[in-house]
Design a protein around this motif. Structure first.
Motif, PDB file in Angstrom:
ATOM      1  N   ASN A   4      47.963  51.038  38.241  1.00 11.37           N
ATOM      2  CA  ASN A   4      47.339  50.067  39.142  1.00 11.37           C
ATOM      3  C   ASN A   4      48.380  49.325  39.973  1.00 11.37           C
ATOM      4  O   ASN A   4      48.141  49.007  41.132  1.00 11.37           O
ATOM      5  CB  ASN A   4      46.497  49.069  38.351  1.00 11.37           C
ATOM      6  N   ARG A   7      49.377  51.586  42.770  1.00  3.10           N
ATOM      7  CA  ARG A   7      48.281  51.663  43.741  1.00  3.10           C
ATOM      8  C   ARG A   7      48.289  50.418  44.631  1.00  3.10           C
ATOM      9  O   ARG A   7      48.175  50.511  45.841  1.00  3.10           O
ATOM     10  CB  ARG A   7      46.945  51.781  43.006  1.00  3.10           C
ATOM     11  N   LEU A   8      48.443  49.249  44.012  1.00  2.83           N
ATOM     12  CA  LEU A   8      48.491  48.004  44.771  1.00  2.83           C
ATOM     13  C   LEU A   8      49.720  47.967  45.678  1.00  2.83           C
ATOM     14  O   LEU A   8      49.632  47.583  46.846  1.00  2.83           O
ATOM     15  CB  LEU A   8      48.496  46.803  43.825  1.00  2.83           C
ATOM     16  N   VAL A  11      49.097  50.119  48.716  1.00  4.54           N
ATOM     17  CA  VAL A  11      48.181  49.480  49.665  1.00  4.54           C
ATOM     18  C   VAL A  11      48.913  48.396  50.453  1.00  4.54           C
ATOM     19  O   VAL A  11      48.796  48.320  51.679  1.00  4.54           O
ATOM     20  CB  VAL A  11      46.957  48.892  48.931  1.00  4.54           C
ATOM     21  N   THR A  69      34.256  42.518  42.496  1.00  4.29           N
ATOM     22  CA  THR A  69      35.130  43.371  43.301  1.00  4.29           C
ATOM     23  C   THR A  69      35.737  44.435  42.384  1.00  4.29           C
ATOM     24  O   THR A  69      36.595  44.118  41.559  1.00  4.29           O
ATOM     25  CB  THR A  69      36.252  42.540  43.955  1.00  4.29           C
ATOM     26  N   PHE A  71      37.913  46.731  42.789  1.00  4.93           N
ATOM     27  CA  PHE A  71      39.365  46.873  42.901  1.00  4.93           C
ATOM     28  C   PHE A  71      40.083  45.857  42.016  1.00  4.93           C
ATOM     29  O   PHE A  71      41.010  46.204  41.281  1.00  4.93           O
ATOM     30  CB  PHE A  71      39.779  46.702  44.366  1.00  4.93           C
ATOM     31  N   LEU A  72      39.642  44.607  42.052  1.00  3.68           N
ATOM     32  CA  LEU A  72      40.280  43.576  41.230  1.00  3.68           C
ATOM     33  C   LEU A  72      39.962  43.760  39.757  1.00  3.68           C
ATOM     34  O   LEU A  72      40.792  43.477  38.896  1.00  3.68           O
ATOM     35  CB  LEU A  72      39.847  42.184  41.699  1.00  3.68           C
ATOM     36  N   GLU A  74      39.644  46.576  38.207  1.00  4.42           N
ATOM     37  CA  GLU A  74      40.519  47.640  37.708  1.00  4.42           C
ATOM     38  C   GLU A  74      41.948  47.154  37.486  1.00  4.42           C
ATOM     39  O   GLU A  74      42.644  47.657  36.609  1.00  4.42           O
ATOM     40  CB  GLU A  74      40.559  48.800  38.694  1.00  4.42           C
ATOM     41  N   LEU A  75      42.382  46.190  38.268  1.00  4.24           N
ATOM     42  CA  LEU A  75      43.766  45.718  38.163  1.00  4.24           C
ATOM     43  C   LEU A  75      44.025  44.918  36.899  1.00  4.24           C
ATOM     44  O   LEU A  75      45.151  44.871  36.421  1.00  4.24           O
ATOM     45  CB  LEU A  75      44.123  44.861  39.374  1.00  4.24           C
ATOM     46  N   PHE A  83      48.126  40.657  43.154  1.00  2.00           N
ATOM     47  CA  PHE A  83      47.430  40.898  44.416  1.00  2.00           C
ATOM     48  C   PHE A  83      47.335  39.610  45.238  1.00  2.00           C
ATOM     49  O   PHE A  83      47.616  39.602  46.435  1.00  2.00           O
ATOM     50  CB  PHE A  83      46.030  41.457  44.137  1.00  2.00           C
TER      51      PHE A  83
END
Length: 128
Positions: A4, A7-8, A11, A69, A71-72, A74-75, A83
């Motif tokens: 993760n 991935r972040l 991005v 969310t 995405f958040l 999963e983090l 993030f």
């Protein structure tokens, strides 16, 4: 967690790369000074962003709440906090490159989503 993080990081790198290249290859970016009025906008954004970060970490640590969310969610708490820190840094750096006459819209457009998130979280019982 490491997956993760990468991935972040990817991005954030892509976002920064696109933001820096937005003016085209032949025209260098112009950096404008931060004014007193800009400080108000930056403090407003960062305050809302910090409150949203605290609420998000609370949601992720408490099984009573559900993070909306994906995405958040999963983090995880640490990734979500990273993030929000990255979001604040990128916001400040991009502000330097936005012409002063357009910054009011920049602050409005970037602060409203955080204010809405804080309001939704608060209405669901998440304090700060």
């Amino acid at each position: 967690m490491l997956k993760n993080f990468f991935r972040l990081a990817t991005v954030l790198f892509c976002f920064f790369f696109l933001a820096c290249c937005a003016s085209g290859p032949t025209k260098p970016l112009t950096k404008y000074p931060i004014t007193r009025e800009d400080t108000v906008g930056l403090v407003t954004f960062n305050t809302l962003n910090a409150i949203d970060a605290i609420q998000t970490v609370e949601i992720l640590n408490n099984p009573v709440y559900t993070e909306l969310t994906p995405f958040l969610a999963e983090l995880g708490p640490e990734g979500a906090l990273l993030f929000f820190v990255g979001k604040s840094i990128i916001h400040y750096k991009m502000t330097e490159y936005i012409p002063p006459e357009h910054r009011r819209w920049w602050y409005l457009g970037s602060s409203v989503p955080s204010a809405v998130a804080v309001g939704v979280n608060a209405s669901n019982g998440v304090g700060f």
